[in-house]
Design an enzyme around this catalytic site. Structure first.
Site, PDB file in Angstrom:
ATOM      1  CD  GLU A 143      42.529  38.446  47.959  1.00  8.83           C
ATOM      2  OE1 GLU A 143      43.402  38.461  48.825  1.00  8.83           O
ATOM      3  OE2 GLU A 143      42.619  39.084  46.900  1.00  8.83           O
ATOM      4  CG  ASN A 144      38.991  40.395  47.357  1.00  7.59           C
ATOM      5  OD1 ASN A 144      39.471  39.710  46.463  1.00  7.59           O
ATOM      6  ND2 ASN A 144      39.692  41.275  48.023  1.00  7.59           N
TER       7      ASN A 144
ATOM      8  CG  HIS B 264      42.625  41.881  50.463  1.00 12.30           C
ATOM      9  ND1 HIS B 264      42.878  43.020  51.204  1.00 12.30           N
ATOM     10  CD2 HIS B 264      42.879  42.205  49.183  1.00 12.30           C
ATOM     11  CE1 HIS B 264      43.261  43.988  50.397  1.00 12.30           C
ATOM     12  NE2 HIS B 264      43.281  43.519  49.156  1.00 12.30           N
TER      13      HIS B 264
ATOM     14  CG  HIS C  46      40.065  41.124  41.505  1.00  9.49           C
ATOM     15  ND1 HIS C  46      39.154  41.725  42.331  1.00  9.49           N
ATOM     16  CD2 HIS C  46      40.833  40.357  42.310  1.00  9.49           C
ATOM     17  CE1 HIS C  46      39.363  41.348  43.586  1.00  9.49           C
ATOM     18  NE2 HIS C  46      40.391  40.506  43.590  1.00  9.49           N
TER      19      HIS C  46
HETATM   20 FE   FE2 Z   1      41.347  39.655  45.336  1.00 11.06          FE
HETATM   21 FE   FE2 Z   2      44.725  39.659  46.562  1.00  7.68          FE
END
Ligand code: FE2
Ligand code: FE2
Length: 272
Positions: free
Chosen positions: A45-46, A74, A181
């Site tokens: 997603e990042n 995201h 994270h």
């Molecule tokens: Fe993330």
């Molecule tokens: Fe997230």
């Protein structure tokens, strides 16, 4: 074929440092891991500049040997996701968005590995209830004849543990937490069949704030004024992942093991 199926799951890949670290460990796996893997999952997603996933990076990550890409809140951040999400046969987005959302929330690989992506409900954008979603999926798909892995993308650890225990009772074989994270040290097996960790962590810049630049992060916290976030440009990298071993016959999770390592890039790798 051995009786064990070994899965490697990478926490959120953050920006180019994350993609580079992923490429490095997958192209020289024997250097970093003592065993081989049958199936590789990465949360993406990042992966593009810290927010979302471009088609170029989607294709790149596939070329590194990743079999399934999961995501989270995201995933919608790069506009071109809408152009290609329906053509990808490896990417999933959280299942519990409104039914009009593009893409799919689960995929079945080799008629055996079912990967589901869900968003949590505590301190997250409102979405459909993930508990109700897993109920629906357990009725619709036959969990009993598959290895069922859930990427539970959520903020609250208590919710993640509660969800994992609930999902285990429905026949899910692994609940892997993502989104914060930060790798937690609580990996375990529930009911002798469902592997769990609250959060697998992230893969990206080590000298950072969860992969992003410290300066903009701290400025935003001090001033409360929105600040553009950038991916940290640290020369040190971290790789966060878990390995889960499943019994191919009864689908039970046998073992979950954490990986958390850092390395220093060379000048060429960092600037190249
Ligand atoms: Fe993330
Ligand atoms: Fe997230």
């Amino acid at each position: 074929m051995t009786q064990t199926l070994s899965v490697l799951f990478f926490g959120d890949i953050v920006g180019r440092p994350g993609r580079d670290a992923l490429s490095l460990v997958l192209t020289s796996q024997e250097k970093y891991f003592s065993e081989k893997f049958d199936f590789i999952i990465a949360n993406v997603e990042n992966a593009s500049h810290g927010f979302g996933l471009t088609q170029k990076n989607h294709d790149q990550i596939l070329s590194y040997g990743v079999n399934c890409m999961t995501s989270g809140n995201h995933i919608w951040d790069k506009k071109d996701i809408y152009q290609y999400i329906d053509t990808s046969d490896a990417l999933i987005r959280p299942y519990n968005y409104h039914k009009s959302a593009r893409g799919v929330g689960y995929r079945i690989f080799d008629d055996k590995i079912l990967v589901i992506n869900l968003l949590g409900k505590t301190f997250m954008q409102p979405v459909n209830c993930p508990f109700q979603a897993i109920d629906e999926l357990s009725e619709k798909l036959n969990f009993n004849d598959k290895i069922v892995i859930v990427d539970y993308h959520a903020e609250a650890t208590a919710e993640k543990i509660s969800f994992a225990r609930y999902a285990s009772s429905l026949g899910v074989n692994a609940v892997i937490g993502t989104h914060t994270h930060v790798q937690t040290a609580d990996e375990r097996i529930f009911d002798e069949k469902c592997a769990f960790i609250s959060d697998v962590g992230f893969t990206g810049a080590y000298d950072s704030v969860i992969g992003m630049d410290y300066e903009s992060s701290v400025k935003r916290l001090i001033t409360s004024i929105p600040e553009r976030f950038d991916v940290a440009s640290s020369s040190s990298r971290q790789i966060n992942a878990v390995q889960i071993k499943f019994d191919r016959v009864n689908n039970r999770a046998l073992e979950i093991k954490r990986f958390n390592f850092t390395y220093e890039t060379t000048k060429e790798e960092h600037e190249g």
